[in-house]
Design an enzyme around this catalytic site. Structure first.
Site, mmCIF file in Angstrom:
data_model
loop_
_atom_site.group_PDB
_atom_site.id
_atom_site.type_symbol
_atom_site.label_atom_id
_atom_site.label_comp_id
_atom_site.label_asym_id
_atom_site.label_seq_id
_atom_site.Cartn_x
_atom_site.Cartn_y
_atom_site.Cartn_z
ATOM 1 N N SER A 22 0.824 -1.209 0.000
ATOM 2 C CA SER A 22 0.000 0.000 0.000
ATOM 3 C C SER A 22 0.860 1.262 0.000
ATOM 4 C CB SER A 22 -0.922 0.006 1.222
ATOM 5 O OG SER A 22 -1.807 -1.085 1.195
ATOM 6 N N ARG A 26 1.789 4.279 -3.211
ATOM 7 C CA ARG A 26 1.661 5.722 -3.003
ATOM 8 C C ARG A 26 3.003 6.428 -3.185
ATOM 9 N NH1 ARG A 26 -2.146 2.889 -0.583
ATOM 10 N NH2 ARG A 26 -4.134 3.812 0.054
ATOM 11 N N SER A 165 -11.885 2.809 -0.415
ATOM 12 C CA SER A 165 -11.085 3.994 -0.106
ATOM 13 C C SER A 165 -10.136 4.334 -1.245
ATOM 14 C CB SER A 165 -10.295 3.770 1.185
ATOM 15 O OG SER A 165 -9.342 2.726 1.019
ATOM 16 N N ASP A 293 -8.806 -7.096 3.941
ATOM 17 C CA ASP A 293 -7.749 -7.917 3.349
ATOM 18 C C ASP A 293 -7.249 -9.014 4.280
ATOM 19 O OD1 ASP A 293 -7.827 -6.677 0.916
ATOM 20 O OD2 ASP A 293 -6.173 -5.303 1.342
ATOM 21 N N LYS A 320 -13.457 -8.434 -4.105
ATOM 22 C CA LYS A 320 -12.001 -8.467 -4.154
ATOM 23 C C LYS A 320 -11.556 -9.333 -5.341
ATOM 24 C CE LYS A 320 -11.065 -5.910 -0.534
ATOM 25 N NZ LYS A 320 -10.221 -4.694 -0.612
ATOM 26 N N ARG A 367 -4.393 -13.789 -1.368
ATOM 27 C CA ARG A 367 -4.597 -13.897 0.073
ATOM 28 C C ARG A 367 -5.252 -15.226 0.458
ATOM 29 N NH1 ARG A 367 -2.612 -9.230 1.663
ATOM 30 N NH2 ARG A 367 -3.001 -7.371 0.389
#
Length: 415
Positions: A22, A26, A165, A293, A320, A367
């Site tokens: 994550s 960014r 988000s 997650d 997902k 996952r």
């Protein structure tokens, strides 16, 4: 397709968790938008991060890779690029972060992708583009094929907080570069708030200022800002650490290194959740709205914890890489767990050990594959996991680390 036979064995050793995917997304984007050179260290080139890197290269950033370090010469402001095509692979973050960013550049941008990416919600952006009369053309196919063109205008934007988000982050990355002040109003309860905290933290590091209220309902964004080049080290990933921390909770002798105990990552909640599952109680309720997650691995631990556990507010698990709500229930029940799907919740009755001895499927979801690997350590009999290569999406060397910690795997010929 890779199918593995996993022999039940306890894990033992020290695991250094990979860098946060994550935060890496960014940081790569912010550095690529800066005017100057940034060095991003502690990077792992998972498929998702590769997709973001290639996307920013398409916009004109020069990105060089050496070991676990990226050197990035950013595009700065006012850079005109020709039309570009961006393959997002299966990365929802890449797609949703880069769609609004594409409006900063000239020409059309075509986004393509694989797997279920084309089926994941994008209506939030479609409505914005149509309202501002910008081009938004999506091919009528389950595979992602989206072409956009035009420039977003500064102004007041309204956006739901309970879809993803990632849409909010995409706008927060983009709006500071517009020629005028903007505001972002969140119209529903904000889920995955931790991811917004990560976004704001990385933006601040790269020189972008955003004001917001305490409830995260209103963001005030000054225009005409610019990203500043920085040297940035990506911290360890709690989303991936969750598998090893859970393995330790399940009587594996695993030490986990590389985590920031003061991290803003929302999935740091795995620490508190595992403590809750350790308590002796007849029934417990865990709200998964902020941490979708890590729910598959939490469900595994709950299935092997005394008492009854209800994991609630899991509706977003359905959109997902797989329908993780149904996939988690189906595969763990196959191994012997007692789990029911009730609406958007999982009701779990704890048992001491899993039977195993069955063939299970990752649903091509990274996952799920990693959760099933940890499940094998609590099985009586070996299990066979189909489509295990999907871990490349976020944790390319997961199976190597699993073996180094004592896991025993064998390639399995289904024919």
């Amino acid at each position: 397709m890779t199918t593995l036979k996993v022999i039940p064995k306890k894990l033992n050793g020290i695991v250094t968790v990979p860098p946060s995917k994550s935060m890496a997304h960014r940081a790569v984007i912010c550095a690529s938008l800066a005017d100057g050179r940034s060095v991003i260290s502690n990077i792992q080139l998972s498929d998702d991060i590769k997709a973001t890197i290639e996307g920013m290269r398409a916009f004109g950033a020069v990105i060089l890779h050496d070991g676990d370090t990226l050197t990035i010469d950013g595009v700065g402001l006012g850079t005109s690029r020709r039309s570009q095509k961006i393959d997002c692979n299966e990365s929802g973050s890449t797609l949703r972060f880069l769609v609004p960013l594409a409006t900063l550049f000239e020409g059309e941008t075509r986004f393509t992708g694989k797997g279920k990416l084309g089926q994941r919600p994008l209506k939030t952006y479609q409505e914005i583009f149509e309202y501002q009369s910008l081009r938004y053309e999506s091919a009528p196919t389950d595979l992602l094929d989206l072409t956009i063109e035009g420039h977003l205008k500064p102004g007041i934007y309204e956006m739901a907080g309970d879809i993803s988000s990632q849409f909010i982050t995409g706008m927060l990355l983009t709006l500071p570069l517009l020629d005028g002040e903007s505001a972002l109003k969140i119209t529903t309860n904000l889920e995955s708030k931790g991811y917004i905290d990560l976004t704001l933290s990385v933006l601040s590091t790269f020189g972008i200022e955003i004001d917001h209220d305490k409830e995260y309902k209103y963001f005030k964004i000054k225009g005409n800002q610019s990203y500043q080049a920085q040297d940035y080290e990506v911290e360890g990933d709690y989303s991936q650490a969750a598998f090893w921390l859970s393995a330790r909770k399940l009587a594996n002798e695993i030490s986990v290194e590389g985590l920031n105990e003061d991290s803003l990552q929302g999935d740091r909640e795995i620490v508190e959740i595992l403590e809750e599952l350790s308590k002796q109680m007849d029934e417990r309720v865990i709200d998964g709205a902020q941490v979708p997650d890590i729910i598959p691995i939490v469900a595994l631990v709950a299935a092997l914890s005394k008492g009854t556990t209800r994991l609630i507010n899991l509706e977003r698990l359905r959109i997902k890489e797989s329908d993780r709500l149904m996939a988690t229930q189906k595969e763990l029940v196959t191994l012997g767990a007692k789990i029911e799907v009730v609406g958007d919740a999982l009701h779990i009755e704890g048992i001491p050990i899993l039977e195993g001895g069955q063939e299970v499927w990752s649903h091509k979801d990274h996952r799920m594959a990693m959760m099933l690997a940890i499940a094998s350590t609590m099985c009586k009999e070996p299990i066979i996991i189909k489509d295990t290569e999907c871990v490349k999406k976020s944790y390319p060397d997961f199976w190597e680390v699993f073996q180094e910690a004592g896991g025993e795997i064998h390639e399995w010929n289904m024919g």
